[in-house]
Design a protein around this motif. Sequence first.
Motif, PDB file in Angstrom:
ATOM      1  N   ALA A  88       0.836  -1.209   0.000  1.00 58.96           N
ATOM      2  CA  ALA A  88       0.000   0.000   0.000  1.00 58.96           C
ATOM      3  C   ALA A  88       0.863   1.248   0.000  1.00 58.96           C
ATOM      4  O   ALA A  88       0.547   2.244  -0.660  1.00 58.96           O
ATOM      5  CB  ALA A  88      -0.930  -0.028   1.211  1.00 58.96           C
ATOM      6  N   ARG A  89       1.966   1.210   0.746  1.00 60.19           N
ATOM      7  CA  ARG A  89       2.860   2.375   0.786  1.00 60.19           C
ATOM      8  C   ARG A  89       3.500   2.616  -0.572  1.00 60.19           C
ATOM      9  O   ARG A  89       3.607   3.769  -1.016  1.00 60.19           O
ATOM     10  CB  ARG A  89       3.940   2.153   1.839  1.00 60.19           C
ATOM     11  CG  ARG A  89       4.802   3.374   2.118  1.00 60.19           C
ATOM     12  CD  ARG A  89       5.916   3.046   3.097  1.00 60.19           C
ATOM     13  NE  ARG A  89       6.850   2.100   2.520  1.00 60.19           N
ATOM     14  CZ  ARG A  89       7.841   2.434   1.673  1.00 60.19           C
ATOM     15  NH1 ARG A  89       8.013   3.708   1.315  1.00 60.19           N
ATOM     16  NH2 ARG A  89       8.642   1.522   1.202  1.00 60.19           N
ATOM     17  N   MET A  90       3.908   1.545  -1.239  1.00 57.69           N
ATOM     18  CA  MET A  90       4.526   1.687  -2.554  1.00 57.69           C
ATOM     19  C   MET A  90       3.527   2.140  -3.610  1.00 57.69           C
ATOM     20  O   MET A  90       3.899   2.782  -4.599  1.00 57.69           O
ATOM     21  CB  MET A  90       5.162   0.353  -2.968  1.00 57.69           C
ATOM     22  CG  MET A  90       6.326  -0.076  -2.082  1.00 57.69           C
ATOM     23  SD  MET A  90       7.071  -1.619  -2.610  1.00 57.69           S
ATOM     24  CE  MET A  90       7.729  -1.151  -4.203  1.00 57.69           C
ATOM     25  N   ASP A  91       2.242   1.839  -3.397  1.00 62.26           N
ATOM     26  CA  ASP A  91       1.210   2.291  -4.335  1.00 62.26           C
ATOM     27  C   ASP A  91       0.796   3.732  -4.104  1.00 62.26           C
ATOM     28  O   ASP A  91      -0.080   4.248  -4.810  1.00 62.26           O
ATOM     29  CB  ASP A  91      -0.029   1.389  -4.219  1.00 62.26           C
ATOM     30  CG  ASP A  91       0.222   0.009  -4.813  1.00 62.26           C
ATOM     31  OD1 ASP A  91       1.150  -0.110  -5.628  1.00 62.26           O
ATOM     32  OD2 ASP A  91      -0.512  -0.933  -4.461  1.00 62.26           O
ATOM     33  N   GLY A  92       1.384   4.377  -3.112  1.00 62.44           N
ATOM     34  CA  GLY A  92       1.126   5.794  -2.897  1.00 62.44           C
ATOM     35  C   GLY A  92       0.180   6.123  -1.761  1.00 62.44           C
ATOM     36  O   GLY A  92      -0.176   7.293  -1.580  1.00 62.44           O
ATOM     37  N   ALA A  93      -0.242   5.126  -0.993  1.00 62.24           N
ATOM     38  CA  ALA A  93      -1.150   5.393   0.123  1.00 62.24           C
ATOM     39  C   ALA A  93      -0.383   6.070   1.257  1.00 62.24           C
ATOM     40  O   ALA A  93       0.696   5.615   1.645  1.00 62.24           O
ATOM     41  CB  ALA A  93      -1.772   4.087   0.612  1.00 62.24           C
ATOM     42  N   ASN A  94      -0.948   7.165   1.785  1.00 59.77           N
ATOM     43  CA  ASN A  94      -0.285   7.860   2.880  1.00 59.77           C
ATOM     44  C   ASN A  94      -0.594   7.186   4.213  1.00 59.77           C
ATOM     45  O   ASN A  94      -1.283   6.157   4.261  1.00 59.77           O
ATOM     46  CB  ASN A  94      -0.688   9.337   2.908  1.00 59.77           C
ATOM     47  CG  ASN A  94      -2.194   9.525   3.023  1.00 59.77           C
ATOM     48  OD1 ASN A  94      -2.879   8.743   3.659  1.00 59.77           O
ATOM     49  ND2 ASN A  94      -2.705  10.575   2.383  1.00 59.77           N
ATOM     50  N   LEU A 125      -2.483   8.088   6.808  1.00 58.26           N
ATOM     51  CA  LEU A 125      -3.890   8.054   7.195  1.00 58.26           C
ATOM     52  C   LEU A 125      -4.672   7.045   6.367  1.00 58.26           C
ATOM     53  O   LEU A 125      -5.557   6.348   6.891  1.00 58.26           O
ATOM     54  CB  LEU A 125      -4.506   9.452   7.050  1.00 58.26           C
ATOM     55  CG  LEU A 125      -3.982  10.513   8.019  1.00 58.26           C
ATOM     56  CD1 LEU A 125      -4.633  11.854   7.745  1.00 58.26           C
ATOM     57  CD2 LEU A 125      -4.243  10.096   9.461  1.00 58.26           C
ATOM     58  N   GLN A 126      -4.379   6.940   5.100  1.00 56.75           N
ATOM     59  CA  GLN A 126      -5.072   5.977   4.244  1.00 56.75           C
ATOM     60  C   GLN A 126      -4.739   4.547   4.646  1.00 56.75           C
ATOM     61  O   GLN A 126      -5.627   3.679   4.685  1.00 56.75           O
ATOM     62  CB  GLN A 126      -4.705   6.225   2.785  1.00 56.75           C
ATOM     63  CG  GLN A 126      -5.294   7.509   2.214  1.00 56.75           C
ATOM     64  CD  GLN A 126      -4.772   7.819   0.829  1.00 56.75           C
ATOM     65  OE1 GLN A 126      -3.652   7.409   0.456  1.00 56.75           O
ATOM     66  NE2 GLN A 126      -5.555   8.542   0.036  1.00 56.75           N
ATOM     67  N   ARG A 127      -3.470   4.294   4.962  1.00 55.84           N
ATOM     68  CA  ARG A 127      -3.099   2.948   5.404  1.00 55.84           C
ATOM     69  C   ARG A 127      -3.762   2.612   6.732  1.00 55.84           C
ATOM     70  O   ARG A 127      -4.199   1.488   6.954  1.00 55.84           O
ATOM     71  CB  ARG A 127      -1.577   2.824   5.523  1.00 55.84           C
ATOM     72  CG  ARG A 127      -0.845   2.965   4.201  1.00 55.84           C
ATOM     73  CD  ARG A 127       0.565   2.397   4.280  1.00 55.84           C
ATOM     74  NE  ARG A 127       1.376   3.051   5.288  1.00 55.84           N
ATOM     75  CZ  ARG A 127       2.125   4.143   5.059  1.00 55.84           C
ATOM     76  NH1 ARG A 127       2.139   4.695   3.845  1.00 55.84           N
ATOM     77  NH2 ARG A 127       2.858   4.663   6.013  1.00 55.84           N
ATOM     78  N   PHE A 128      -3.851   3.601   7.626  1.00 55.82           N
ATOM     79  CA  PHE A 128      -4.502   3.364   8.922  1.00 55.82           C
ATOM     80  C   PHE A 128      -5.989   3.078   8.750  1.00 55.82           C
ATOM     81  O   PHE A 128      -6.525   2.153   9.365  1.00 55.82           O
ATOM     82  CB  PHE A 128      -4.295   4.577   9.828  1.00 55.82           C
ATOM     83  CG  PHE A 128      -5.076   4.511  11.108  1.00 55.82           C
ATOM     84  CD1 PHE A 128      -4.659   3.696  12.152  1.00 55.82           C
ATOM     85  CD2 PHE A 128      -6.243   5.250  11.274  1.00 55.82           C
ATOM     86  CE1 PHE A 128      -5.389   3.621  13.334  1.00 55.82           C
ATOM     87  CE2 PHE A 128      -6.970   5.184  12.447  1.00 55.82           C
ATOM     88  CZ  PHE A 128      -6.545   4.369  13.478  1.00 55.82           C
ATOM     89  N   TYR A 129      -6.658   3.871   7.914  1.00 59.14           N
ATOM     90  CA  TYR A 129      -8.112   3.752   7.780  1.00 59.14           C
ATOM     91  C   TYR A 129      -8.515   2.473   7.033  1.00 59.14           C
ATOM     92  O   TYR A 129      -9.498   1.825   7.401  1.00 59.14           O
ATOM     93  CB  TYR A 129      -8.656   4.979   7.044  1.00 59.14           C
ATOM     94  CG  TYR A 129     -10.162   4.984   6.920  1.00 59.14           C
ATOM     95  CD1 TYR A 129     -10.967   5.329   8.005  1.00 59.14           C
ATOM     96  CD2 TYR A 129     -10.781   4.648   5.718  1.00 59.14           C
ATOM     97  CE1 TYR A 129     -12.345   5.322   7.899  1.00 59.14           C
ATOM     98  CE2 TYR A 129     -12.154   4.639   5.599  1.00 59.14           C
ATOM     99  CZ  TYR A 129     -12.935   4.980   6.686  1.00 59.14           C
ATOM    100  OH  TYR A 129     -14.301   4.964   6.583  1.00 59.14           O
TER     101      TYR A 129
END
Length: 285
Positions: free
Chosen positions: A185-191, A193-197
């Motif tokens: 998810a991080r490599m796909d650009g999720a920040n 807050l997005q990873r947490f939610y």
Amino acid sequence: MTRLLPRALMAPAVALLLCWMLVPLLMTISFSFINYNLMQPGEHPFIGWANYAFFITDPDFLPAVWNTLTLLASVVLTTLVLGVLIALLVNEPFAGRGIVRVLLISPFFVMPTVNALLWKHMMMNPIYGVLANLCKAFGLQPVDWLTDLPLLSIITMVSWQWLPFACLIFMTSLQSLDREQMEAARMDGANVLQRFYHLTLPHLARPMAVVVMIEMIFLLSVFAEIAVTTAGGPGNESTNLTYLIYRQSLMNFDVGVASAGALFAVVLANIVAIFLVRIVGKSLD
């Protein structure tokens, strides 16, 4: 015969457990329908629903119910929010993480009476308490917490003791979080807050449901913190149902009214338990 043997071996334990549960309950039910005051020895006549009517019409009844529900909701919300945040912080590797984790869960092993005494004398004393000294350091007037904000003081004490329990559950749950999924998810650009939610919060849904269920069951019977610090006061501002029942039984010596109040508390606890079981069941599904 072989099928009956396990049941026969379990029968004494089951019978003892039923007696341990049913005998006090049946005695409480019987006491709630009679005029039973320890200051009035003699016969105890049957008076029907009078004890229930007296308990419900007590001026302190509605404030006690409100304080109980407020304490319940506030502590659960506080431990959930802070528990998740602290668990996320200590889940990341850093020097001394093991020691920090041990220190975090230590307050949960403090007895409620000791917890109340610590907060009453060390933290909230308006003259020499830690919070008073902090206020003086910033040029502010110290707050007499137990007099001016009694219910908030109780909520703070209880939250401090139950926060380590929530942290422990969430820290354990985060150990099983899929690291590869988070990295993808991080490599796909999720920040953050997005990873947490989208990843962390759904993963913590079941532990959060368990924390809510266990805490709400135990928090309905908070007593030591109130008895040691505020004694339900000033007035009835920090009186909950448990302390109100105690006051009727051991201060007014009215066993009948206290028994009626205890049965009301049992009904309230069962309503909360049914509500929680449904929430946890939906979460687990």
